[in-house]
Design an enzyme around this catalytic site. Structure first.
Site, PDB file in Angstrom:
ATOM      1  N   ARG A  11      38.788  28.408  22.459  1.00 55.10           N
ATOM      2  CA  ARG A  11      40.054  29.008  22.840  1.00 55.10           C
ATOM      3  C   ARG A  11      40.986  27.868  23.253  1.00 55.10           C
ATOM      4  O   ARG A  11      40.631  27.063  24.113  1.00 55.10           O
ATOM      5  CB  ARG A  11      39.841  29.943  24.021  1.00 55.10           C
ATOM      6  CG  ARG A  11      41.131  30.497  24.568  1.00 55.10           C
ATOM      7  CD  ARG A  11      40.851  31.213  25.868  1.00 55.10           C
ATOM      8  NE  ARG A  11      42.012  31.923  26.343  1.00 55.10           N
ATOM      9  CZ  ARG A  11      42.408  31.920  27.600  1.00 55.10           C
ATOM     10  NH1 ARG A  11      41.752  31.213  28.502  1.00 55.10           N
ATOM     11  NH2 ARG A  11      43.457  32.614  27.970  1.00 55.10           N
ATOM     12  N   ASP A  23      46.054  31.020  22.060  1.00 54.96           N
ATOM     13  CA  ASP A  23      46.554  32.130  22.876  1.00 54.96           C
ATOM     14  C   ASP A  23      47.992  32.494  22.520  1.00 54.96           C
ATOM     15  O   ASP A  23      48.458  33.585  22.830  1.00 54.96           O
ATOM     16  CB  ASP A  23      46.522  31.693  24.350  1.00 54.96           C
ATOM     17  CG  ASP A  23      45.672  32.621  25.170  1.00 54.96           C
ATOM     18  OD1 ASP A  23      44.808  33.275  24.582  1.00 54.96           O
ATOM     19  OD2 ASP A  23      45.894  32.690  26.393  1.00 54.96           O
ATOM     20  N   GLY A  60      45.636  41.361  34.455  1.00 60.33           N
ATOM     21  CA  GLY A  60      44.596  40.673  35.230  1.00 60.33           C
ATOM     22  C   GLY A  60      45.292  39.907  36.335  1.00 60.33           C
ATOM     23  O   GLY A  60      46.387  40.270  36.753  1.00 60.33           O
ATOM     24  N   ASN A  61      44.660  38.832  36.764  1.00 55.71           N
ATOM     25  CA  ASN A  61      45.327  37.993  37.743  1.00 55.71           C
ATOM     26  C   ASN A  61      46.596  37.399  37.146  1.00 55.71           C
ATOM     27  O   ASN A  61      47.647  37.394  37.760  1.00 55.71           O
ATOM     28  CB  ASN A  61      44.368  36.906  38.193  1.00 55.71           C
ATOM     29  CG  ASN A  61      44.566  36.596  39.638  1.00 55.71           C
ATOM     30  OD1 ASN A  61      45.680  36.695  40.153  1.00 55.71           O
ATOM     31  ND2 ASN A  61      43.498  36.248  40.304  1.00 55.71           N
ATOM     32  N   PHE A 114      43.744  42.210  43.651  1.00 54.74           N
ATOM     33  CA  PHE A 114      44.281  43.568  43.789  1.00 54.74           C
ATOM     34  C   PHE A 114      43.359  44.496  44.585  1.00 54.74           C
ATOM     35  O   PHE A 114      43.824  45.447  45.188  1.00 54.74           O
ATOM     36  CB  PHE A 114      44.588  44.164  42.411  1.00 54.74           C
ATOM     37  CG  PHE A 114      45.863  43.632  41.822  1.00 54.74           C
ATOM     38  CD1 PHE A 114      45.875  42.442  41.120  1.00 54.74           C
ATOM     39  CD2 PHE A 114      47.056  44.307  42.010  1.00 54.74           C
ATOM     40  CE1 PHE A 114      47.052  41.931  40.596  1.00 54.74           C
ATOM     41  CE2 PHE A 114      48.240  43.814  41.485  1.00 54.74           C
ATOM     42  CZ  PHE A 114      48.236  42.624  40.772  1.00 54.74           C
ATOM     43  N   GLY A 150      41.206  42.862  34.004  1.00 56.49           N
ATOM     44  CA  GLY A 150      40.625  43.257  35.291  1.00 56.49           C
ATOM     45  C   GLY A 150      41.203  44.526  35.883  1.00 56.49           C
ATOM     46  O   GLY A 150      40.499  45.502  36.151  1.00 56.49           O
ATOM     47  N   LEU A 151      42.499  44.529  36.062  1.00 56.70           N
ATOM     48  CA  LEU A 151      43.169  45.644  36.712  1.00 56.70           C
ATOM     49  C   LEU A 151      43.409  46.809  35.739  1.00 56.70           C
ATOM     50  O   LEU A 151      43.193  47.979  36.085  1.00 56.70           O
ATOM     51  CB  LEU A 151      44.496  45.092  37.224  1.00 56.70           C
ATOM     52  CG  LEU A 151      45.335  45.810  38.221  1.00 56.70           C
ATOM     53  CD1 LEU A 151      44.577  46.067  39.497  1.00 56.70           C
ATOM     54  CD2 LEU A 151      46.554  44.940  38.521  1.00 56.70           C
ATOM     55  N   GLY A 152      43.836  46.487  34.537  1.00 51.77           N
ATOM     56  CA  GLY A 152      44.099  47.522  33.538  1.00 51.77           C
ATOM     57  C   GLY A 152      42.850  48.316  33.184  1.00 51.77           C
ATOM     58  O   GLY A 152      42.900  49.521  32.939  1.00 51.77           O
ATOM     59  N   ASN A 192      40.097  48.510  35.237  1.00 52.23           N
ATOM     60  CA  ASN A 192      39.330  48.990  36.397  1.00 52.23           C
ATOM     61  C   ASN A 192      40.093  49.733  37.473  1.00 52.23           C
ATOM     62  O   ASN A 192      39.497  50.163  38.458  1.00 52.23           O
ATOM     63  CB  ASN A 192      38.625  47.803  37.065  1.00 52.23           C
ATOM     64  CG  ASN A 192      37.621  47.176  36.148  1.00 52.23           C
ATOM     65  OD1 ASN A 192      36.720  47.850  35.662  1.00 52.23           O
ATOM     66  ND2 ASN A 192      37.781  45.892  35.874  1.00 52.23           N
TER      67      ASN A 192
HETATM   68  P1  ADP Z   1      42.094  36.653  35.020  1.00 53.56           P
HETATM   69  O1  ADP Z   1      41.252  36.584  33.771  1.00 53.56           O
HETATM   70  O2  ADP Z   1      43.555  36.575  34.779  1.00 53.56           O
HETATM   71  O3  ADP Z   1      41.627  35.817  36.154  1.00 53.56           O
HETATM   72  P2  ADP Z   1      40.982  39.350  35.302  1.00 53.56           P
HETATM   73  O4  ADP Z   1      41.354  40.009  34.024  1.00 53.56           O
HETATM   74  O5  ADP Z   1      39.572  38.988  35.560  1.00 53.56           O
HETATM   75  O6  ADP Z   1      41.953  38.124  35.584  1.00 53.56           O
HETATM   76  O7  ADP Z   1      41.494  40.314  36.477  1.00 53.56           O
HETATM   77  C1  ADP Z   1      41.321  39.998  37.813  1.00 53.56           C
HETATM   78  C2  ADP Z   1      42.053  41.012  38.670  1.00 53.56           C
HETATM   79  O8  ADP Z   1      41.555  42.329  38.381  1.00 53.56           O
HETATM   80  C3  ADP Z   1      41.823  40.773  40.143  1.00 53.56           C
HETATM   81  O9  ADP Z   1      43.039  40.739  40.840  1.00 53.56           O
HETATM   82  C4  ADP Z   1      41.006  41.962  40.581  1.00 53.56           C
HETATM   83  O10 ADP Z   1      41.346  42.363  41.849  1.00 53.56           O
HETATM   84  C5  ADP Z   1      41.393  43.030  39.592  1.00 53.56           C
HETATM   85  N1  ADP Z   1      40.318  44.029  39.566  1.00 53.56           N
HETATM   86  C6  ADP Z   1      39.072  43.893  39.072  1.00 53.56           C
HETATM   87  N2  ADP Z   1      38.349  45.007  39.305  1.00 53.56           N
HETATM   88  C7  ADP Z   1      39.155  45.857  39.976  1.00 53.56           C
HETATM   89  C8  ADP Z   1      39.018  47.173  40.524  1.00 53.56           C
HETATM   90  N3  ADP Z   1      37.881  47.831  40.440  1.00 53.56           N
HETATM   91  N4  ADP Z   1      40.080  47.720  41.145  1.00 53.56           N
HETATM   92  C9  ADP Z   1      41.234  47.060  41.252  1.00 53.56           C
HETATM   93  N5  ADP Z   1      41.434  45.831  40.768  1.00 53.56           N
HETATM   94  C10 ADP Z   1      40.424  45.243  40.145  1.00 53.56           C
END
Ligand code: ADP
Length: 378
Positions: free
Chosen positions: A72, A129, A191-192, A265, A312-314, A316
């Site tokens: 990547r 990317d 995500g973050n 989050f 992550g957020l989308g 979960n």
């Molecule tokens: P990156 O790859 O950009 O570091 P991720 O896609 O891993 O990010 O996403 C990380 C974010 O997803 C974090 O801020 C985390 O809090 C959020 N996250 C993961 N699981 C949950 C959950 N169950 N509820 C709310 N937020 C979540």
């Protein structure tokens, strides 16, 4: 690759600093954590390759079974609109793009060089990317700045998370049984780091990250869109250097900056539930900005058929998805609260009669990289 099965996965962490380790899990085997000093990426990759062929916890019999390596690479500039087999010329081009992504391209180059040293005969592929967004029209990627800045320094929107946006858009269409040519999709990688993409007939026509990943949404620690006049103003008022203001916008802003709680989050959602006002405000800011971009991109595409959530957020956070979709019924977006109560699972979360289909699709950048790599070395 015949059945796209994951044979092993892992993570090398803390390269070059104390406490470095490799986490490694092979299919049907116990997870192992290998704690060893790793001075650089080459040492890290040596440990990774050793783990892969290890007779106890490994995944393959020998190194000869590795037919290709996919990398990547964050920034491909305007040079790469698709993945490529890496040769000397490609290496030079990736190095030239390092100026545009000083934090990301140099480690990508180190990874490629380390693999080349350890597996000199094995073909390598670079997956960018930025590549998916190279289809943006000029009206999307040009900034309203003096045009010479684009010509002289390549200052334009590039966009990021392209591999993820492409994967989830394709997957959503597959799940729905639609044809890519017939649909307008907005993909939300939350995500973050977070970004949206407007995908019209399979092509990215706009995306919220820009020249760098700082533009667009409010993120974990990045400000996203702000009035650019704030930058010189705070530099003067707070007596900040260029580096300090850059750090403030990238590392201390976003939901961390507003909430004062965390960039994660989960922590912010918890604090909001406990009644902390600024944590609530941070979530509201995040959600309302995503909502604004959904509206903007729907207008740009002349309508919306599919809305996809990932990362992550989308994947979960049902609360986040619900908050973003709330009030968008006028556009034909209707979430089914029960169906939406899922985490990390591929599923349709809109109601039967929702004009726009809303989906959760866990992203899989590794699979995209593996597919492109196989396609190119075949
Ligand atoms: P990156 O790859 O950009 O570091 P991720 O896609 O891993 O990010 O996403 C990380 C974010 O997803 C974090 O801020 C985390 O809090 C959020 N996250 C993961 N699981 C949950 C959950 N169950 N509820 C709310 N937020 C979540």
């Amino acid at each position: 690759m015949t059945n796209e099965e994951v044979l092993a996965k892992g993570l090398a962490e803390r390269i070059g600093i104390e406490g470095s380790r490799v986490k490694h899990t092979a299919k049907d085997k116990e997870k192992v954590v290998i704690e060893k000093p790793m001075s650089d990426h080459k040492v890290a990759l040596e440990i990774v390759l050793d783990a892969l062929v290890d007779s106890n916890h490994g995944a393959i019999g020998s190194m000869d079974e590795i037919n290709a390596v996919g990398h990547r690479v964050v920034h491909g500039g305007e040079k790469f609109a698709r993945s490529v087999v890496i040769d000397d010329e490609v290496m030079k081009a990736i190095e030239e793009c390092a100026e545009l992504a000083p934090l990301h391209n140099p480690p990508n180059i180190m990874g490629i060089e380390a693999c080349k040293e350890l597996m000199p005969e094995v073909p390598m592929v670079a997956v960018f990317d930025t590549a998916f967004h190279q289809t943006m029209p000029e009206s999307s990627y040009i900034y309203p700045l003096p045009y010479e800045l684009y010509e002289k320094h390549g200052i334009r929107k590039y966009g990021f998370h392209g591999t993820s946006h492409k994967y989830v858009a394709n997957r959503a269409v597959e799940i729905l049984g639609d044809k890519m040519e017939d649909v307008n999709i907005v993909t939300c990688h939350l995500g973050n780091g977070a970004s949206l993409a407007a995908v019209k007939q399979g092509k990215s026509i706009d995306t919220s990250m820009g020249f760098t990943p700082l533009e667009g949404l409010a993120m974990g620690t990045r400000s996203g869109d702000i009035d650019p006049a704030i930058v010189p103003f705070i530099m003067e008022k707070e007596d900040l250097s260029l580096e300090e203001v850059n750090n403030l916008l990238n590392k201390k802003s976003g939901v961390l900056g507003i909430s004062g709680v965390s960039s994660d989050f989960r922590d912010i959602e918890e604090a909001a539930e406990e009644g902390k006002e600024r944590a609530k405000l941070a979530l509201d800011k995040f959600n309302s900005r995503v909502k604004k971009y959904v509206g903007a991109y729907s207008a740009l595409m002349g309508g919306l058929d599919v809305l996809v959530f990932t990362a992550g957020l989308g994947e979960n956070s049902p609360e986040t998805r619900e908050a973003i979709c709330e009030g968008l019924e006028f556009m034909g977006i209707k979430i089914d609260k029960e169906k939406n109560n899922v985490r990390g699972k591929e599923t349709i979360v809109s109601t039967e009669d929702s004009k726009v289909k809303v989906l959760v699709v866990p992203t899989n950048e590794e699979l995209m990289i593996a597919r492109d790599t196989m396609e190119l070395v075949k």
